[in-house]
Design an enzyme around this catalytic site. Structure first.
Site, PDB file in Angstrom:
ATOM      1  N   LYS A 174      -9.078   6.118  -6.716  1.00  0.00           N
ATOM      2  CA  LYS A 174      -9.317   5.977  -5.121  1.00  0.00           C
ATOM      3  C   LYS A 174      -9.097   7.458  -4.497  1.00  0.00           C
ATOM      4  CE  LYS A 174      -6.937   4.373  -1.166  1.00  0.00           C
ATOM      5  NZ  LYS A 174      -6.361   2.821  -0.553  1.00  0.00           N
TER       6      LYS A 174
ATOM      7  N   GLY B 268      -1.402  -0.265  -1.345  1.00  0.00           N
ATOM      8  CA  GLY B 268       0.006   0.405  -1.153  1.00  0.00           C
ATOM      9  C   GLY B 268      -0.025   1.246   0.011  1.00  0.00           C
TER      10      GLY B 268
ATOM     11  N   SER C  45      -4.424   6.171  -6.017  1.00  0.00           N
ATOM     12  CA  SER C  45      -5.041   6.607  -4.852  1.00  0.00           C
ATOM     13  C   SER C  45      -4.764   7.984  -4.672  1.00  0.00           C
ATOM     14  CB  SER C  45      -4.211   6.122  -3.636  1.00  0.00           C
ATOM     15  OG  SER C  45      -4.662   6.619  -2.444  1.00  0.00           O
TER      16      SER C  45
ATOM     17  N   ASP D 192     -11.723   5.892   0.087  1.00  0.00           N
ATOM     18  CA  ASP D 192     -10.893   5.506   1.377  1.00  0.00           C
ATOM     19  C   ASP D 192     -11.085   6.470   2.714  1.00  0.00           C
ATOM     20  OD1 ASP D 192      -9.399   4.222   3.252  1.00  0.00           O
ATOM     21  OD2 ASP D 192      -7.564   3.969   2.022  1.00  0.00           O
TER      22      ASP D 192
HETATM   23  O1  OSB Z   1      -4.973   3.468   3.465  1.00  0.00           O
HETATM   24  O2  OSB Z   1      -4.558   2.840   1.644  1.00  0.00           O
HETATM   25  C1  OSB Z   1      -4.339   3.514   2.540  1.00  0.00           C
HETATM   26  C2  OSB Z   1      -1.217   5.608   2.035  1.00  0.00           C
HETATM   27  C3  OSB Z   1      -0.652   5.555   3.367  1.00  0.00           C
HETATM   28  C4  OSB Z   1      -1.349   5.014   4.080  1.00  0.00           C
HETATM   29  C5  OSB Z   1      -2.469   4.396   3.844  1.00  0.00           C
HETATM   30  C6  OSB Z   1      -3.053   4.266   2.794  1.00  0.00           C
HETATM   31  C7  OSB Z   1      -2.220   4.871   1.524  1.00  0.00           C
HETATM   32  C8  OSB Z   1      -2.874   4.935   0.224  1.00  0.00           C
HETATM   33  C9  OSB Z   1      -1.518   5.077  -0.767  1.00  0.00           C
HETATM   34  O3  OSB Z   1      -4.028   5.061  -0.072  1.00  0.00           O
HETATM   35  C10 OSB Z   1      -1.686   3.914  -1.848  1.00  0.00           C
HETATM   36  C11 OSB Z   1      -0.642   3.961  -2.568  1.00  0.00           C
HETATM   37  O4  OSB Z   1       0.484   3.515  -2.136  1.00  0.00           O
HETATM   38  O5  OSB Z   1      -0.664   4.495  -3.880  1.00  0.00           O
HETATM   39 MG    MG Z   2      -6.627   2.142   3.029  1.00  0.00          MG
END
Ligand code: OSB
Ligand code: MG
Length: 391
Positions: A167, A302, A142, A194
């Site tokens: 992402k 995550g 992400s 996202d």
């Molecule tokens: O929306 O997926 C999400 C991190 C903090 C809060 C929300 C989100 C996220 C991420 C991180 O996208 C995903 C990761 O842990 O690598």
């Molecule tokens: Mg999300």
């Protein structure tokens, strides 16, 4: 099995690179870890992947989680333990605090600690307890960049490390240009975006511009607590919508399925499963099974979890009902300056392989864990099964 103590550690974590989403930028985190100690000397650990504030959604901030644990959840576990003389499995544990509405993140930490104990007792890896059949699977990253050049930089690094699924975080004004630039640079990569609830009914049509980018999905474009309006706009988007923030239970997933089914669009509904967001792995298993039956694709999200939380999620990703690559790794290498496990997690060429190690497959580095954090609460369970609270 008798529980002798449940301890909450509070562990600050420092990100190696700031992580930006539509709702803010995080550089540090402050994480509760639940540690269940048993009469026969086992310790089970559950991370609660809180953020510093409730900007992502309600009850995921550290103060709210600590309040729920201290005031309601741990006393309920102690009461049930006193009444039954023991709590020896996940169903009994969940039943003890089922009366508490919400508090999914807080509950998930206690459940995760119990799963760790159950796995240690069985001498099995978690993925096997959960019926996992897939030992190797692709994983994704992400990208939380603040500028287009940061996003491209992180994407470049991630692809260089072998990841095949990216992402990208978007928001109004930081969407079409960013997604298009990443797609142009990596024409064949699995790409998804996202929005973390940054769009409204007034501006969601901006997202129609992304429909020609062959995106896997658009995650939670509208309000954090909404399912209905998402189903409404899905009729006018070719790209599948993925729900994250608004799914807390099997029931929520069923409601979403009903709405998308009415639009004859189940193939354009995807569900992000964050085990802590659905109160734990038990509920997560029920959701992935239901989604599989309905033809709704799922993947593991995550919360910038430590290597301990990530290791548990990776074990869960071994379950064969999960089709799409999850957010398990950071695009630029390790997430944190210092982490809580003895060894770090590695994905070779964007693939993760589950081993035969007991429980999560990695071990907490206890001296480091204790040095990094501090005990903020403990609930003691005495030998006569009379629970008592102490600060
Ligand atoms: O929306 O997926 C999400 C991190 C903090 C809060 C929300 C989100 C996220 C991420 C991180 O996208 C995903 C990761 O842990 O690598
Ligand atoms: Mg999300």
């Amino acid at each position: 099995m008798s529980i002798s103590r449940i301890v909450i550690h509070r562990v600050p974590l420092e990100l190696r690179a700031p992580f930006t989403t539509s709702f803010g930028t995080y550089e540090t985190l402050d994480r509760p870890f639940v540690v269940i100690e048993t009469g026969d000397g086992l310790r089970g650990v559950g991370e609660i992947p809180t953020l510093l504030d409730p900007a992502y959604k309600a009850e995921v901030d550290t103060p709210a989680v600590l309040t729920s644990l201290r005031e309601f959840i741990l006393p309920s576990v102690a009461r049930a333990h006193r009444e039954k003389g023991q709590i020896d499995d996940v169903p009994a544990l969940r039943e003890s605090y089922a009366w508490v509405k919400g508090a999914v993140f807080a509950k998930s930490g206690v459940e995760a600690a119990m799963w760790d104990i159950v796995a240690q007792r069985a001498g099995e890896p978690l993925w096997r307890l959960w019926g996992g059949e897939r030992r190797t699977f692709p994983v994704g990253v992400s990208i939380g960049g603040k500028t287009l050049s940061q996003v491209l930089d992180l994407a470049e690094r991630a692809v260089g490390l072998g990841y095949g699924r990216l992402k990208v975080k978007i928001w109004p004004g930081f969407d079409d240009e960013v997604a298009r630039a990443v797609r142009l640079r990596f024409p064949d990569i699995l790409l998804q975006v996202d929005a973390n609830s940054a769009y409204s009914m007034a501006n969601w049509r901006r997202l129609q511009a992304l429909d020609d980018l062959d995106l896997l999905l658009i995650e939670q474009p509208l309000f954090d607590d909404d399912i209905v309006l998402h189903s409404e706009i899905s009729r006018e988007l070719r790209t599948p919508i993925c729900l994250d923030e608004s799914i807390h239970s099997l029931r929520d997933a069923q409601a979403a399925a009903m709405l998308w089914e009415r639009n004859d669009a189940l193939d354009r509904l995807i569900v992000n499963i964050k085990p802590p967001r659905v109160s734990g792995f038990a509920e997560a298993i029920a959701i992935v099974r239901f989604c599989q039956e309905k033809g709704i694709r799922t993947w593991i999200g995550g919360m910038l979890d430590s290597a301990w939380g990530k290791a548990m999620n990776l074990n869960f990703n071994g379950v064969s009902e999960i089709q799409l690559p999850g957010d398990h790794f950071s695009p630029g290498g390790a997430y944190f300056v210092e982490d809580v496990t003895e060894t770090s997690l590695v994905a070779e060429e964007g693939q993760f392989a589950l081993g035969d190690g007991v429980s999560a497959g990695v071990a907490i580095d206890w001296p480091r864990f204790e040095r990094m954090g501090r005990v903020v609460y403990q609930e003691t369970f005495d030998l006569h099964n009379r629970g008592s609270r102490s600060a």
